[in-house]
Design a protein around this motif. Structure first.
Motif, PDB file in Angstrom:
ATOM      1  N   THR A   1      36.106 -38.824 -25.141  1.00 36.01           N
ATOM      2  CA  THR A   1      37.237 -38.263 -25.875  1.00 36.01           C
ATOM      3  C   THR A   1      37.394 -38.949 -27.224  1.00 36.01           C
ATOM      4  OG1 THR A   1      38.360 -37.765 -23.789  1.00 36.01           O
ATOM      5  CG2 THR A   1      39.700 -37.815 -25.782  1.00 36.01           C
TER       6      THR A   1
ATOM      7  N   GLU B   1      34.685 -37.784 -29.538  1.00 31.79           N
ATOM      8  CA  GLU B   1      34.933 -36.424 -30.010  1.00 31.79           C
ATOM      9  C   GLU B   1      35.983 -36.411 -31.114  1.00 31.79           C
ATOM     10  OE1 GLU B   1      33.499 -33.587 -29.524  1.00 31.79           O
ATOM     11  OE2 GLU B   1      32.014 -34.418 -28.156  1.00 31.79           O
ATOM     12  N   LYS B   2      36.986 -37.284 -31.011  1.00 29.77           N
ATOM     13  CA  LYS B   2      37.999 -37.362 -32.062  1.00 29.77           C
ATOM     14  C   LYS B   2      37.386 -37.843 -33.373  1.00 29.77           C
ATOM     15  CE  LYS B   2      42.003 -38.122 -29.039  1.00 29.77           C
ATOM     16  NZ  LYS B   2      43.077 -39.071 -28.650  1.00 29.77           N
ATOM     17  N   ARG B   3      36.513 -38.842 -33.303  1.00 31.59           N
ATOM     18  CA  ARG B   3      35.839 -39.311 -34.518  1.00 31.59           C
ATOM     19  C   ARG B   3      34.960 -38.215 -35.107  1.00 31.59           C
ATOM     20  NH1 ARG B   3      35.012 -43.942 -31.208  1.00 31.59           N
ATOM     21  NH2 ARG B   3      32.850 -43.285 -30.845  1.00 31.59           N
TER      22      ARG B   3
ATOM     23  N   THR C   1      37.130 -35.737 -36.874  1.00 32.96           N
ATOM     24  CA  THR C   1      37.596 -36.254 -38.155  1.00 32.96           C
ATOM     25  C   THR C   1      36.534 -36.102 -39.237  1.00 32.96           C
ATOM     26  OG1 THR C   1      39.011 -37.856 -37.013  1.00 32.96           O
ATOM     27  CG2 THR C   1      38.493 -38.292 -39.323  1.00 32.96           C
TER      28      THR C   1
END
Length: 428
Positions: free
Chosen positions: A11, A14-16, A19
Motif C-alpha cells: 500500500t 502504491e501511494k509513492r 504520487t
C-alpha cells in the motif's frame, strides 16, 4: 502476487507510485500551458489528456480491482507508448529542417515514469517499459539521422552518434540500474518468504521461544545430551473409533484434539516433538534446558487433564465422539537435536527417557487414570506439586524395561492430599 511480505508495504509503495504519476502529469501540463513545445503543441496535448486518463484508470483499478497483474502490465505498456509518442513529437513530427533536440520536459517525464515503474519492484515491468522506450527512441534517432544526412555510411553514423544518442544511453543505463535493484529486491523477497515459511512450519511444532532459538542457531543444533521432561498424550479407543468413523468426522476430531493439545503445550513453553496418529509427543527443555522444565511440564499435564476432560464432556453433550485421554510424564536424560537422515532432517529427542514416558502413558489405561508421572519428575520440581488426588506406586515394572520406576498417578476423584503425604502402594 504482491512483491512484499506484508500488505501495508504494498500500500505504501502504491501511494509513492501514485504520487510520482501525478508529478509527471503536473510537469506535462505545466509544459503545455507554458508553451515550451513549439511545433508539437497538439501532440503534447494528446499526451497530457491520455496520460490523465491512464492515471485515473490506474487509480481506479488499484482501488476496485486489486491484484490484477495483467492490468498493471497494460498500464506500464500504455505509459511506455506515451513516452514514445512524446519522443516522436520532438524527434520526428516536425519538418526535416527543424530542430529535433529533446526538451527538458520530455527527458524528465521519461525518467520519472521509469522511476514510477521501478517502484513496483518487478523486473519484468522495468524490462518491458525500458525496452519499448529504448527501441522507439533509437529507431527515431536512426530515422532522423537518415533524413538529415544520407550522403554516405560514415556521415550517417556521424549524424546518428550525437548528443541525443548520449541521452538515450543515459536512459538505458538508468533503466539497467533500476532493473538490478528490482532483481535484488526480488531475491531478498524470495529469501524472506522462505524464512517466513520455515518460521511458520516451525511454529506448528515449537513454542515461539524455541522457534526464535532455532532461527538464531539454524543448522548448528547438532545432537547433544541433555536433561528434559518428556510427555506423551494419547486418546483411548481411538483406533476403534477411526475404523468406523467417516473420514470428515475423523479429520475434524483429530484436528480439534491436536490443536487443543499443541496450544496448551506451547502456552507452557514446551515443544511438540511429533504427532503419531492420535498420539502427541512433547518435550520441555529442548533445545535449551531450564530449571523449571519439570514444573512447566507438570502444570501443562494437569491443564491438559482438565482441558481434555472438558472436551470429552462437550463432545458427549453434542453427540460427538467422547474419547478419554491418557498422559505419561517423565524426566530424564535424552539426546536431542537435528537428526539428519539424508533427504529428511528431524528435530527430535531420543533415549530411554522417551521410552519410559511412552510406557507411562500406556499405563494410564491399565490403571484407569488420566495421568501417570514418574517420581524422577516429581523430584525435579522447584515448587511443591499441586494438590490433587495423587497415589504413588513404587518399583513399577514397565514392559520392555529391566529397571522398575516409582510413579505417581492422578485419580479423577477430587482430593486435597499433598502428594508426598500419601501412603505408598507397592506394585510388582
Amino acid at each position: 502476487m504482491t512483491s512484499s511480505l506484508h500488505p501495508h508495504w504494498d500500500t505504501a509503495r502504491e501511494k509513492r507510485s501514485l504520487t510520482l504519476r501525478f508529478v509527471a502529469f503536473a510537469i506535462l501540463l505545466a509544459s503545455l500551458l507554458l508553451g515550451g513545445n513549439a511545433g508539437a503543441e497538439r501532440m503534447h496535448a494528446v499526451v497530457v489528456v491520455s496520460y490523465l486518463a491512464i492515471s485515473v484508470a490506474s487509480v481506479a483499478t488499484a482501488r476496485y480491482l486489486p491484484g490484477r497483474s495483467w492490468l498493471t502490465t497494460l498500464f506500464v505498456v500504455l505509459d511506455a507508448l506515451l513516452v514514445a509518442l512524446l519522443l516522436y513529437a520532438h524527434i520526428l513530427a516536425g519538418p526535416v529542417t527543424a530542430n529535433h533536440n529533446l526538451t527538458t520536459t520530455s527527458l524528465v517525464v521519461a525518467f520519472i515514469l521509469l522511476v514510477h515503474v521501478g517502484l513496483k519492484l518487478e523486473r519484468r515491468l522495468v524490462l518491458l517499459f525500458s525496452a519499448i522506450v529504448l527501441i522507439a527512441w533509437v529507431t527515431m534517432l536512426a530515422m532522423t539521422a537518415a533524413r538529415h544526412d544520407a550522403s554516405g555510411p560514415l556521415s550517417l553514423l556521424g549524424a546518428f552518434f550525437n548528443q541525443d544518442l548520449g541521452l538515450t544511453v543515459s536512459f538505458g543505463f538508468t533503466a539497467f540500474a533500476i532493473y538490478l535493484l528490482a532483481r535484488d529486491h526480488d531475491r531478498t523477497r524470495k529469501e524472506a518468504l522462505k524464512a517466513d515459511q520455515r518460521r511458520q512450519n516451525l511454529s506448528r511444532f515449537f513454542s515461539p521461544l524455541v522457534v526464535s532459538a532455532l532461527q538464531e542457531k539454524g543448522d548448528v543444533l547438532g545432537l547433544e545430551r541433555r536433561s528434559a521432561a518428556i510427555m506423551f498424550v494419547d486418546l483411548r479407543d481411538f483406533t476403534r473409533f477411526a475404523e468406523a468413523a467417516p473420514a470428515p468426522e475423523l479429520a475434524f476430531v483429530l484436528a480439534e484434539y491436536r490443536q487443543l493439545v499443541s496450544q496448551t503445550i506451547f502456552e507452557h513453553g514446551g515443544t511438540v516433538d511429533k504427532f503419531i496418529g492420535d498420539g502427541v509427543m512433547a518435550v520441555f527443555g529442548q533445545p535449551r534446558p531450564k530449571e523449571d522444565d519439570a514444573d512447566r511440564a507438570l502444570a501443562c499435564a494437569l491443564d491438559l487433564v482438565d482441558i481434555l476432560t472438558d472436551w470429552k464432556n462437550h463432545n458427549a453433550c453434542n453427540n460427538h465422539p467422547a474419547l478419554d485421554a491418557g498422559i505419561g510424564l517423565h524426566y530424564g536424560t535424552v539426546v536431542g537435536g537435528v537428526l539428519d537422515s539424508g533427504c529428511h532432517s528431524e528435530f527430535t529427542v531420543i533415549g530411554d527417557a522417551v521410552n519410559v514416558a511412552q510406557r507411562l502413558e500406556s499405563m494410564t489405561k491399565t490403571l484407569q487414570v488420566p495421568l501417570v508421572v514418574s517420581a524422577s519428575l516429581m523430584c525435579r520440581l522447584q515448587a511443591p506439586a499441586p494438590e490433587a488426588a495423587w497415589v504413588s506406586h513404587e518399583a513399577v515394572v514397565l514392559p520392555g524395561r529391566r529397571l522398575p520406576v516409582d510413579i505417581w498417578c492422578l485419580h479423577r476423584e477430587t482430593g486435597s492430599a499433598h502428594p508426598m503425604s500419601l501412603p505408598s502402594l507397592r506394585s510388582r
